[in-house]
Write an enzyme that holds these catalytic residues in place. Structure first.
Site, PDB file in Angstrom:
ATOM      1  NE  ARG A 136     -26.543   4.981  62.347  1.00 38.81           N
ATOM      2  CZ  ARG A 136     -27.113   6.147  62.071  1.00 38.81           C
ATOM      3  NH1 ARG A 136     -26.635   7.260  62.614  1.00 38.81           N
ATOM      4  NH2 ARG A 136     -28.144   6.231  61.261  1.00 38.81           N
ATOM      5  CB  ALA A 181     -22.712   1.912  69.922  1.00 38.09           C
ATOM      6  CE1 TYR A 182     -18.354   0.875  62.736  1.00 37.46           C
ATOM      7  CE2 TYR A 182     -16.212   0.911  63.825  1.00 37.46           C
ATOM      8  CZ  TYR A 182     -16.974   0.775  62.680  1.00 37.46           C
ATOM      9  OH  TYR A 182     -16.363   0.531  61.473  1.00 37.46           O
ATOM     10  CB  ILE A 183     -16.267  -2.265  68.738  1.00 42.70           C
ATOM     11  CG1 ILE A 183     -15.264  -1.245  68.186  1.00 42.70           C
ATOM     12  CG2 ILE A 183     -15.601  -3.621  68.923  1.00 42.70           C
ATOM     13  CD1 ILE A 183     -14.068  -1.009  69.078  1.00 42.70           C
ATOM     14  CB  SER A 217     -22.916  -3.104  65.593  1.00 48.53           C
ATOM     15  OG  SER A 217     -21.947  -2.189  65.103  1.00 48.53           O
TER      16      SER A 217
END
Length: 299
Positions: A121, A184-186, A188
């Protein structure tokens, strides 16, 4: 036991032995032939392209995704090309479903030799718009970190017992660049990247290896919500899948891009200058309309 020369041997095979065999009219088979490869996020994009390319190399591909209709389409496409594919519907954020998936594939196929943790995601949203959206971070960690870690831990005992196995994690060049608006993305994906490096050191003596593929921008539905990316250079899913398949065959520790490596070096040798550059770039590319209304994209 895995050899210290594993990656050099793979390079020797690819650049010397394979060309010589081709000239002799006896091309070498892919290391993936007759192997069982599980690919998550296989219903579209990089996952679909990877599944199809793996099957073309003679592997049995286990396609995992949430969307039954798209999953069935991919499996049918692989079979139409003469490959062997099986589809499994699974939500990687559902712990019980992941455990059931592990049990089922090992029962039905006897083993999983190689795992591609591709499902993910992506959220591009500045911190200014995230103060009341902690769930963005929770959801992203659930899909991009806890899901693949649980699946990996489920399959690792069998790999270690057999003395052979490989796990490829599709991450992002963001783990090197630390691009703004992707906290948030990086974060994770960085967690998964670090997990794999540590796990690979613990399982090395058992013949199980890990590769982190740090992809740059890929033209998939995941980036569709960001207006700025519509004009940006991007790989096709097939080009990205070629990197993943090469990681499966050669088993390097990391696969990355030149831009990613340059950015990583700049972050180390000139961190404040790098911060300035990224800060100015972030100001020139504001949050997308989708980010402002709370939309995100999953694969």
């Amino acid at each position: 036991m895995t050899s210290l020369l594993l990656t050099p041997r793979a390079l020797l095979r690819r650049h010397l032995l394979a060309p010589l065999a081709a000239v002799a009219g006896r091309p070498l088979p892919s290391p993936l032939r007759d192997r069982v490869v599980l690919v998550t996020g296989a219903s579209s994009g990089v996952g679909e392209a990877t599944a199809r390319e793996v099957a073309r190399r003679g592997a049995t591909v286990l396609c995992v995704a949430r969307r039954r209709r798209e999953l069935d389409r991919v499996v049918a496409a692989v079979r139409a090309e003469g490959g062997e594919a099986h589809g499994y519907v699974c939500d990687l954020t559902d712990a019980a479903a992941v455990d059931a998936l592990v049990q089922r594939v090992e029962t039905e196929h006897g083993r999983v030799d190689l795992l591609v943790n591709n499902a993910g995601r992506s959220i591009r949203r500045s911190l200014e718009l995230s103060y009341d959206r902690v769930h963005d971070f929770e959801r992203t960690m659930a899909v991009n970190y806890f899901g693949p870690v649980r699946l990996t831990l489920g399959l690792l005992p069998g790999m270690r017992r057999r003395g052979d196995g490989h796990v490829v994690n599709v991450v992002t060049w963001g783990v090197q660049l630390k691009a703004p608006k992707f906290a948030a993305y990086i974060a994770s994906k960085t967690a998964l990247d670090s997990f794999a490096r540590i796990a690979g050191r613990e399982t090395w003596a058992d013949g199980v290896t890990f590769t982190n593929v740090r992809l740059d921008l890929v033209r998939t539905d995941m980036i569709a919500a960001t207006d700025a990316y519509r004009r940006a250079p991007a790989k096709s899913p097939e080009q990205a899948a070629a990197m993943v398949v090469r990681a499966l065959e050669d088993r390097p520790i990391t696969v990355s891009t030149v831009a990613g490596r340059v950015g990583e070096v700049l972050n180390l040798v000139a961190p404040r200058l790098s911060d300035l550059g990224w800060g100015l770039a972030a100001a020139r590319v504001p949050d997308s309309a989708a980010a402002r209304v709370g939309a995100d994209r999953s694969a």
